[in-house]
Write a protein that holds these residues in place. Structure first.
Motif, PDB file in Angstrom:
ATOM      1  N   LYS A 219       0.690  -1.060  -0.041  1.00  0.00           N
ATOM      2  CA  LYS A 219      -0.006   0.070   0.131  1.00  0.00           C
ATOM      3  C   LYS A 219       0.937   1.274   0.153  1.00  0.00           C
ATOM      4  CE  LYS A 219      -4.108  -1.643   2.196  1.00  0.00           C
ATOM      5  NZ  LYS A 219      -4.986  -1.402   1.109  1.00  0.00           N
ATOM      6  N   PRO A 220       0.779   2.262  -0.765  1.00  0.00           N
ATOM      7  CA  PRO A 220       1.263   3.401  -0.946  1.00  0.00           C
ATOM      8  C   PRO A 220       1.009   4.212   0.292  1.00  0.00           C
ATOM      9  CG  PRO A 220      -0.519   3.553  -2.395  1.00  0.00           C
ATOM     10  CD  PRO A 220      -0.430   2.135  -2.113  1.00  0.00           C
ATOM     11  N   ALA A 221       1.994   4.889   1.065  1.00  0.00           N
ATOM     12  CA  ALA A 221       1.898   5.189   2.377  1.00  0.00           C
ATOM     13  C   ALA A 221       2.792   6.572   2.685  1.00  0.00           C
ATOM     14  CB  ALA A 221       2.040   4.388   3.321  1.00  0.00           C
ATOM     15  N   PHE A 222       2.453   7.209   3.705  1.00  0.00           N
ATOM     16  CA  PHE A 222       3.072   8.467   4.213  1.00  0.00           C
ATOM     17  C   PHE A 222       3.793   7.784   5.488  1.00  0.00           C
ATOM     18  CE2 PHE A 222       0.710  10.750   1.588  1.00  0.00           C
ATOM     19  CZ  PHE A 222       1.104  11.842   1.030  1.00  0.00           C
ATOM     20  N   TYR A 223       5.269   8.203   5.915  1.00  0.00           N
ATOM     21  CA  TYR A 223       5.821   7.680   7.037  1.00  0.00           C
ATOM     22  C   TYR A 223       6.500   8.730   7.876  1.00  0.00           C
ATOM     23  CZ  TYR A 223       9.883   7.851   4.131  1.00  0.00           C
ATOM     24  OH  TYR A 223      11.050   8.449   3.124  1.00  0.00           O
ATOM     25  N   GLY A 224       6.777   8.448   9.059  1.00  0.00           N
ATOM     26  CA  GLY A 224       7.853   9.281   9.624  1.00  0.00           C
ATOM     27  C   GLY A 224       8.563   8.393  10.452  1.00  0.00           C
ATOM     28  N   MET A 225       9.993   8.452   9.885  1.00  0.00           N
ATOM     29  CA  MET A 225      10.983   7.537  10.731  1.00  0.00           C
ATOM     30  C   MET A 225      12.079   8.440  11.540  1.00  0.00           C
ATOM     31  SD  MET A 225      13.927   5.426   8.841  1.00  0.00           S
ATOM     32  CE  MET A 225      15.148   6.655   8.540  1.00  0.00           C
ATOM     33  N   MET A 230      12.845   3.963  17.119  1.00  0.00           N
ATOM     34  CA  MET A 230      12.175   3.782  18.426  1.00  0.00           C
ATOM     35  C   MET A 230      11.550   2.395  17.996  1.00  0.00           C
ATOM     36  SD  MET A 230      10.488   7.329  18.997  1.00  0.00           S
ATOM     37  CE  MET A 230      11.402   8.831  19.567  1.00  0.00           C
ATOM     38  N   ALA A 231      11.409   1.551  18.969  1.00  0.00           N
ATOM     39  CA  ALA A 231      10.828   0.342  18.951  1.00  0.00           C
ATOM     40  C   ALA A 231       9.304   0.512  19.338  1.00  0.00           C
ATOM     41  CB  ALA A 231      11.458  -0.716  20.016  1.00  0.00           C
ATOM     42  N   ILE A 233       6.012   3.259  21.277  1.00  0.00           N
ATOM     43  CA  ILE A 233       5.793   4.537  21.722  1.00  0.00           C
ATOM     44  C   ILE A 233       4.725   4.703  22.979  1.00  0.00           C
ATOM     45  CG2 ILE A 233       6.041   5.786  19.414  1.00  0.00           C
ATOM     46  CD1 ILE A 233       2.989   5.420  18.793  1.00  0.00           C
ATOM     47  N   ASP A 234       4.452   3.325  23.132  1.00  0.00           N
ATOM     48  CA  ASP A 234       3.881   3.255  24.523  1.00  0.00           C
ATOM     49  C   ASP A 234       2.696   4.157  24.831  1.00  0.00           C
ATOM     50  OD1 ASP A 234       5.632   1.237  25.184  1.00  0.00           O
ATOM     51  OD2 ASP A 234       7.098   2.753  25.976  1.00  0.00           O
ATOM     52  N   SER A 235       2.681   4.741  25.835  1.00  0.00           N
ATOM     53  CA  SER A 235       1.425   5.304  26.127  1.00  0.00           C
ATOM     54  C   SER A 235       1.158   6.772  25.480  1.00  0.00           C
ATOM     55  CB  SER A 235       1.431   5.928  27.714  1.00  0.00           C
ATOM     56  OG  SER A 235       2.522   6.871  27.909  1.00  0.00           O
ATOM     57  N   TYR A 236       2.063   7.130  24.526  1.00  0.00           N
ATOM     58  CA  TYR A 236       1.821   8.283  23.805  1.00  0.00           C
ATOM     59  C   TYR A 236       1.269   7.978  22.433  1.00  0.00           C
ATOM     60  CZ  TYR A 236       5.500  10.299  26.570  1.00  0.00           C
ATOM     61  OH  TYR A 236       6.436  10.613  27.808  1.00  0.00           O
ATOM     62  N   ALA A 237       0.744   6.676  22.405  1.00  0.00           N
ATOM     63  CA  ALA A 237       0.111   6.270  21.106  1.00  0.00           C
ATOM     64  C   ALA A 237      -1.179   7.251  20.786  1.00  0.00           C
ATOM     65  CB  ALA A 237      -0.245   4.808  20.745  1.00  0.00           C
ATOM     66  N   THR A 238      -1.798   7.513  22.016  1.00  0.00           N
ATOM     67  CA  THR A 238      -3.040   8.332  21.822  1.00  0.00           C
ATOM     68  C   THR A 238      -2.812   9.566  21.278  1.00  0.00           C
ATOM     69  OG1 THR A 238      -3.026   9.032  24.081  1.00  0.00           O
ATOM     70  CG2 THR A 238      -4.164   6.891  23.869  1.00  0.00           C
ATOM     71  N   MET A 239      -1.878  10.114  21.148  1.00  0.00           N
ATOM     72  CA  MET A 239      -1.196  11.268  20.682  1.00  0.00           C
ATOM     73  C   MET A 239      -1.310  11.292  19.147  1.00  0.00           C
ATOM     74  SD  MET A 239       1.737  12.375  23.094  1.00  0.00           S
ATOM     75  CE  MET A 239       1.857  14.147  22.114  1.00  0.00           C
ATOM     76  N   LEU A 240      -1.264  10.365  18.554  1.00  0.00           N
ATOM     77  CA  LEU A 240      -0.895  10.165  17.033  1.00  0.00           C
ATOM     78  C   LEU A 240      -2.229  10.367  16.292  1.00  0.00           C
ATOM     79  CD1 LEU A 240       0.847   9.337  14.786  1.00  0.00           C
ATOM     80  CD2 LEU A 240       0.426   7.051  15.087  1.00  0.00           C
ATOM     81  N   VAL A 246      -0.786   5.082  12.309  1.00  0.00           N
ATOM     82  CA  VAL A 246      -0.395   4.050  13.136  1.00  0.00           C
ATOM     83  C   VAL A 246       1.276   4.076  13.470  1.00  0.00           C
ATOM     84  CG1 VAL A 246      -2.329   2.179  12.810  1.00  0.00           C
ATOM     85  CG2 VAL A 246      -0.052   2.164  11.283  1.00  0.00           C
ATOM     86  N   PHE A 247       1.570   3.420  14.524  1.00  0.00           N
ATOM     87  CA  PHE A 247       3.185   3.344  14.695  1.00  0.00           C
ATOM     88  C   PHE A 247       3.170   1.654  14.495  1.00  0.00           C
ATOM     89  CE2 PHE A 247       6.855   2.271  17.068  1.00  0.00           C
ATOM     90  CZ  PHE A 247       7.821   2.865  16.506  1.00  0.00           C
ATOM     91  N   GLN A 248       4.209   1.477  13.281  1.00  0.00           N
ATOM     92  CA  GLN A 248       4.514   0.110  12.901  1.00  0.00           C
ATOM     93  C   GLN A 248       5.916  -0.352  13.725  1.00  0.00           C
ATOM     94  OE1 GLN A 248       4.103  -1.157   9.170  1.00  0.00           O
ATOM     95  NE2 GLN A 248       1.844  -0.700   9.226  1.00  0.00           N
ATOM     96  N   PRO A 249       6.143  -0.857  14.943  1.00  0.00           N
ATOM     97  CA  PRO A 249       7.419  -1.400  15.433  1.00  0.00           C
ATOM     98  C   PRO A 249       8.322  -2.161  14.504  1.00  0.00           C
ATOM     99  CG  PRO A 249       5.376  -1.895  16.967  1.00  0.00           C
ATOM    100  CD  PRO A 249       4.797  -1.516  15.692  1.00  0.00           C
ATOM    101  N   GLN A 250       7.835  -3.059  13.789  1.00  0.00           N
ATOM    102  CA  GLN A 250       8.603  -3.742  12.869  1.00  0.00           C
ATOM    103  C   GLN A 250       9.434  -2.741  11.871  1.00  0.00           C
ATOM    104  OE1 GLN A 250       5.317  -3.784  12.862  1.00  0.00           O
ATOM    105  NE2 GLN A 250       4.455  -4.253  10.737  1.00  0.00           N
ATOM    106  N   LEU A 251       8.935  -1.825  11.411  1.00  0.00           N
ATOM    107  CA  LEU A 251       9.544  -0.802  10.757  1.00  0.00           C
ATOM    108  C   LEU A 251      10.182   0.583  11.523  1.00  0.00           C
ATOM    109  CD1 LEU A 251       6.629  -0.187   8.184  1.00  0.00           C
ATOM    110  CD2 LEU A 251       8.827  -1.610   7.796  1.00  0.00           C
ATOM    111  N   ASN A 252       9.741   0.515  12.742  1.00  0.00           N
ATOM    112  CA  ASN A 252      10.090   1.727  13.578  1.00  0.00           C
ATOM    113  C   ASN A 252       9.629   3.148  12.908  1.00  0.00           C
ATOM    114  OD1 ASN A 252      12.992  -0.236  13.507  1.00  0.00           O
ATOM    115  ND2 ASN A 252      12.046   0.033  15.317  1.00  0.00           N
ATOM    116  N   GLU A 253       8.462   3.001  12.492  1.00  0.00           N
ATOM    117  CA  GLU A 253       8.198   4.098  11.515  1.00  0.00           C
ATOM    118  C   GLU A 253       6.487   4.297  12.133  1.00  0.00           C
ATOM    119  OE1 GLU A 253       8.566   3.526   7.470  1.00  0.00           O
ATOM    120  OE2 GLU A 253      10.733   3.294   7.661  1.00  0.00           O
ATOM    121  N   PHE A 254       6.214   5.724  11.697  1.00  0.00           N
ATOM    122  CA  PHE A 254       4.911   6.100  12.035  1.00  0.00           C
ATOM    123  C   PHE A 254       4.180   5.818  10.588  1.00  0.00           C
ATOM    124  CE2 PHE A 254       6.893   8.359  15.299  1.00  0.00           C
ATOM    125  CZ  PHE A 254       6.034   8.276  16.335  1.00  0.00           C
TER     126      PHE A 254
END
Length: 307
Positions: A219-225, A230-231, A233-240, A246-254
């Protein structure tokens, strides 16, 4: 703009062919350009009609390689008026294009030897041997170019106000993405030994970009690396933001898919929200030393409204 989306699987043959064509031009730029930190010297500017190398130092002058993705040809020209044009059409293989590009560089007096093994690509066949990739779907190329322009506008809205060192959105031939970067100006030594990483990951930054998908994520996508990576983002996920990001841990990217961005009431703003909120999360986890100055609002006067 018309909201057209291509899953990588829908145009893989053409995407791979285009990717490899552009890699050759990028590798010419690598060989000729003065080196800059963070591989800044290999970035390729987007234009209204396509993607080019920008100015490359030559033998007593300068030259460029420009891919016109609307008229479907590649121009190789120098400052002395010499020019060679390569028509691009379905059936033109990577091997044939390589031969024509090398011939065009020879014609304008700028012969350049390059490493012919593809970079960061799922197939390692040398360019001069690759007859497998030869597809050119003009409609798919047009959609890709439209999406690059959308990405440029969206990412620029986010990146423009930052002070300090910033890469504005340009094309990276290794991974076929259009991206820009905000740098912290703080050293962050890289633990690996690979050439790409050693010369890229040496200071704190967050890269924001768009890529059209690949064999691993179609899927074409935008990302933030962020770097350091970062493996979680824990409690900060609600800020996204927006909700679809989403934050994808396997990519270390938003991640925000192009489909989800286009589904928003204001697609450009959805991309900006992903960038802004993810940047804030990065700062909550590892605040940059000069953050207040880097993010200080600009003081330009408002643009007057037309009467």
């Amino acid at each position: 703009m018309e909201k057209r989306i291509l899953d990588y699987t829908e145009w893989q043959d053409t995407a791979d062919t285009l990717h490899l064509f552009l890699q050759m031009a990028g590798k010419v730029k690598i060989e000729r350009s003065e080196k800059r930190p963070g591989w800044g010297h290999i970035r390729m500017p987007l234009s209204i009609d396509g993607i080019g190398t920008g100015i490359i130092p030559g033998n007593g002058g300068s030259f460029e390689i420009y891919f016109n993705l609307r008229q479907h040809h590649v121009d190789v020209q120098d400052t002395n008026g010499r020019k060679s044009r390569i028509p691009v059409e379905d059936g033109l293989s990577v091997a044939d294009f390589y031969a024509q590009l090398m011939g065009a560089l020879e014609y304008i007096g700028e012969p350049t030897r390059i490493n012919t093994t593809p970079q960061e690509f799922h197939v390692q066949t040398p360019f001069e041997q690759d007859t497998r990739h030869h597809s050119w779907d003009r409609q798919a190329v047009a959609v890709y170019l439209d999406n690059l322009h959308f990405a440029y506008r969206s990412l620029t809205r986010f990146l423009a106000p930052f002070r300090g060192k910033v890469f504005t959105p340009q094309y990276w031939f290794g991974t076929m993405d259009l991206s820009g970067t905000v740098f912290a100006g703080q050293a962050a030594p890289y633990g690996g030994t690979d050439q790409i990483g050693v010369n890229c990951f040496d200071e704190k930054f967050v890269e924001y970009g768009f890529w059209p998908g690949d064999v691993n994520m179609t899927k074409p996508a935008f990302y933030g690396m962020p770097y350091p990576f970062m493996a979680a983002i824990d409690s900060y996920a609600t800020m996204l933001k927006p909700e679809a990001a989403v934050f994808q841990p396997q990519l270390n990217e938003f991640i925000l898919t192009l489909e989800d961005a286009f589904a928003a009431p204001d697609p450009e703003q959805a991309v900006v929200e992903m960038c802004r909120s993810s940047f804030e999360i990065v700062q909550r986890i590892d605040r940059w030393a000069d953050l207040d100055w880097i993010t200080e609002p600009m003081t330009y006067p408002a643009v007057p409204s037309s009467g």
